[in-house]
Design an enzyme around this catalytic site. Structure first.
Site: not given
Length: 364
Positions: A271-273
């Site tokens: 994801g956006d991690e």
């Protein structure tokens, strides 16, 4: 940046080809295969007694004893040894040469063993050990063709055997190279995030566990994990679509790789991690400098394909516990602590960094 496709750490001069203990496996095969050949020639000697067969049987019995001794040595030694491997590789082909010399024509059925040794050396340990085995085998063939009566009388057979050994070794060398390249490619794929080319969670876990296992984790040798969550990424996805969102992640990864130190590790969890593993940091102030660099990267990232974007980061920072600390932790515990700190940072507003506290390592 420490890429996922960095070369594997080498603790031994030869490739182990996936076996946990190939030396022990090889020594075990010496005993069992040698015993099988001894039984076969012992039975043959019983029904067809001759001086050559009796002498050949004694040499095979010697090899079985050598195999048992090598198995005992390997079982008692925990670490691999280049010198030991070289000696046993030479001994394998040399004792076979004694058997071929002792048995003459009677020993010809044992020629397959010479190629079995070549295959075992190449597949277990790589090209260097294969070269040692090949060189020893060629010396054995030369000695047989020069001094052993049957081989001297059948010199074309000796020449053919030598050429076969050389050709098989060259082919095995090429095969080992290709298999090694394929294994390295698979290892890179298994440890690389396909979208950004950064390390993935699997690779990060290995690096984190090594860092926490290091005996010196304090002072200038401390390591910090920074968990990054992109604020505003969902809005970019919702507004422009996932293709632009993916380009944003790729652009951030590229800029972050340029900004971070070469000693640092950068990974994408999904994801956006993202995670930055900052090595050789003195204290929290040094970790904050790394975090400021991450915020600066996002501050400069204002557009993707001429589409305006506004993305910041909430960062949870965590100094890794070392092997000398009383608190035991693994990557899961460290990420859990960093995640709790990251959510506290998010609650303070965008673009904040918060450090994990001891209580964040506890299971709630």
């Amino acid at each position: 940046m420490e890429q996922a496709h960095q070369p594997a750490r080498r603790t031994y001069a030869f490739a182990w080809s996936g076996h946990r203990n190939p030396e022990r496996e090889q020594a075990t095969l010496r005993v069992w295969m040698g015993a099988a050949v001894l039984l076969a020639y012992g039975t043959f000697a019983w029904f067809h007694p001759s001086h050559d067969v009796a002498l050949l049987t004694r040499v095979i019995a010697l090899y079985v004893c050598y195999g048992a001794f090598s198995l005992l040595v390997v079982s008692r030694m925990s670490a691999p040894s280049v010198a030991r491997l070289t000696v046993t590789t030479i001994a394998d082909q040399s004792i076979l040469g004694l058997a071929l010399a002792a048995g003459g024509a009677t020993a010809l059925p044992m020629l397959w063993v010479m190629f079995w040794f070549l295959i075992g050396s190449g597949c277990r340990y790589g090209k260097q050990t294969l070269a040692v085995s090949c060189s020893t085998a060629l010396i054995v063939v030369l000695a047989l063709g020069t001094w052993q009566p049957w081989w001297r009388a059948n010199l074309p057979a000796a020449i053919g055997l030598g050429l076969s050994v050389l050709a098989a070794s060259v082919y095995l060398s090429v095969l080992v190279d290709r298999l090694g390249s394929a294994n390295r490619d698979l290892a890179r794929q298994a440890s690389t995030d396909p979208l950004t080319g950064l390390s993935n969670r699997y690779a990060l876990e290995n690096i984190v566990n090594r860092a926490m296992a290091a005996p010196a984790a304090g002072g200038d040798n401390a390591t910090a994990l920074l968990l990054i969550d992109l604020d505003g990424f969902k809005e970019v996805n919702d507004t422009y679509g996932h293709a632009v969102g993916d380009m944003l992640l790729q652009s951030f990864a590229q800029q972050l790789a340029r900004r971070m130190r070469k000693s640092d590790t950068i990974a994408r969890l999904g994801g956006d991690e993202f995670v930055v593993l900052a090595h050789q940091v003195r204290d929290r102030a040094a970790v904050l400098l790394v975090a400021d660099g991450i915020h600066s990267v996002l501050g400069a990232l204002t557009s993707v394909q001429e589409r305006p974007v506004s993305v910041s980061a909430s960062i949870g920072a965590c100094l890794l516990p070392g092997a000398t600390t009383t608190r035991q932790a693994d990557m899961t515990a460290v990420l859990r602590a960093a995640d709790r700190a990251m959510y506290r940072a998010k609650s303070l507003g965008q673009g904040k960094t918060v450090f994990a506290e001891p209580r964040d390592f506890e299971l709630h």
